[in-house]
Write a protein that holds these residues in place. Structure first.
Motif, PDB file in Angstrom:
ATOM      1  N   ASP A  95       0.825  -1.205   0.000  1.00 41.39           N
ATOM      2  CA  ASP A  95       0.000   0.000   0.000  1.00 41.39           C
ATOM      3  C   ASP A  95       0.862   1.259   0.000  1.00 41.39           C
ATOM      4  OD1 ASP A  95      -2.278  -1.535   0.007  1.00 41.39           O
ATOM      5  OD2 ASP A  95      -2.613  -1.381   2.180  1.00 41.39           O
TER       6      ASP A  95
ATOM      7  N   LYS B  13       2.169   1.823  -3.520  1.00 44.91           N
ATOM      8  CA  LYS B  13       1.073   2.298  -4.370  1.00 44.91           C
ATOM      9  C   LYS B  13       0.837   3.792  -4.160  1.00 44.91           C
ATOM     10  CE  LYS B  13      -1.444  -2.097  -4.579  1.00 44.91           C
ATOM     11  NZ  LYS B  13      -2.640  -2.853  -4.118  1.00 44.91           N
ATOM     12  N   GLN B  14       0.820   4.209  -2.915  1.00 50.48           N
ATOM     13  CA  GLN B  14       0.615   5.628  -2.622  1.00 50.48           C
ATOM     14  C   GLN B  14       1.769   6.471  -3.145  1.00 50.48           C
ATOM     15  OE1 GLN B  14      -0.015   5.875   1.619  1.00 50.48           O
ATOM     16  NE2 GLN B  14      -1.850   4.561   1.565  1.00 50.48           N
TER      17      GLN B  14
END
Length: 314
Positions: free
Chosen positions: A165, A168-169
């Motif tokens: 995550d 991805k950010q």
């Protein structure tokens, strides 16, 4: 250039190893056999040399979005028929560098005796140096070496889904430069005055272009990593060392076997892939034997990422 000018015996020794493939799924007259959880399926029960019905065209569109690359065995298809099949899915691209088939200029010729094809022996997404990279491509085997010459495809959506995550950010709002000279340098594609003039015209018409690092698919809305070793030169807004390190990580991540399928070509094989969500690698392991492939490339739209609204992307 026509097929008849080659006078070649197209033959193959090996066949694809499909261990673990799921049973065929009936879809009307077509039968579909997925090759891996991430990408790839064999489609049988269709003759690509014949005009497609609207039902068959819609079914193939749906299968392409689901499996990202489709393979067809035992096809007897001429360059014109290959062009006509590809045109069902959109207008076709005219490549600025590669030679084409005389009677079907939309079909480019990938011939190891005519061109330096080292640019294909690395992970790449076709023509991302354009403002509007291709939607997809249709590739037909015309002359194959006795062994070797496989092609691998990787799912850039599966690769994205496997990121943490945090990563991805980090990637969500970045863009990167794509440059055709990265895989088509003047030193290899400007050997004659005519080639040099063509290269310089192409350079003028196609300066480096900026695309989002994370692309949203215009039909599925899925996210995909949209950088590739063939044409991506730097991540915008980062220091050179940071950009190189991030691209190195993404290139290595995209090439993991978990996201890919390897295809062993046979006489009569055709592949059809979604260029918006995949990368591919043509294995250069068959020299000094010759390999000839014909490709039709379908025009696409401008890539957009998470920062671009529906209105802006048009």
């Amino acid at each position: 250039m026509s097929l008849s000018s080659h006078h070649l015996d197209i033959s193959r020794i090996s066949s694809p190893i499909l261990h673990g493939a799921k049973p065929g799924i009936d879809t009307g007259q077509m039968s579909v056999t997925p090759l891996s959880p991430a990408i790839g399926a064999i489609v049988s029960g269709i003759n690509l040399a014949q005009p497609l019905t609207s039902e068959a065209e819609n079914r193939l569109r749906e299968l392409l979005l689901r499996h990202q690359v489709l393979f067809f065995r035992n096809q007897t298809i001429t360059p014109r028929e290959q062009r006509d099949f590809a045109q069902h899915f959109g207008p076709l691209h005219l490549h600025p560098i590669y030679p084409t088939v005389a009677e079907a200029p939309e079909i480019i010729v990938l011939d190891t005796e005519q061109n330096d094809l080292k640019d294909n022996a690395l992970w790449h997404t076709d023509v991302t140096f354009s403002q509007t990279p291709p939607l997809g491509a249709v590739l037909a085997a015309r002359h194959l070496p006795p062994s070797g010459g496989d092609t691998l495809w990787a799912s850039a959506t599966a690769a994205y889904d496997a990121l943490s995550d945090g990563m991805k950010q980090r990637l969500e709002h970045l863009t990167a430069l794509h440059d055709f000279t990265h895989s088509f340098p003047l030193s290899r594609f400007g050997r004659t005055e005519a080639e040099k003039e063509k290269w310089l015209r192409t350079r003028e018409q196609l300066p480096p272009v900026e695309h989002p690092v994370i692309r949203i698919h215009p039909e599925t809305n899925k996210r995909a990593i949209f950088v590739n070793e063939g044409f991506t030169t730097e991540v915008c807004g980062l220091e050179i060392e940071e950009s190189a390190a991030l691209l190195r990580f993404l290139f290595q991540h995209l090439s993991k076997p978990e996201f890919s399928v390897r295809w062993t070509w046979q006489e009569g094989d055709v592949a059809f892939w979604d260029n918006r969500a995949t990368q591919h690698y043509a294995v250069d392991d068959y020299r000094p034997h010759r390999r000839i492939m014909h490709r039709a490339t379908i025009l696409g739209d401008r890539p957009f990422g998470p920062d671009i609204t529906q209105q802006q992307k048009h």
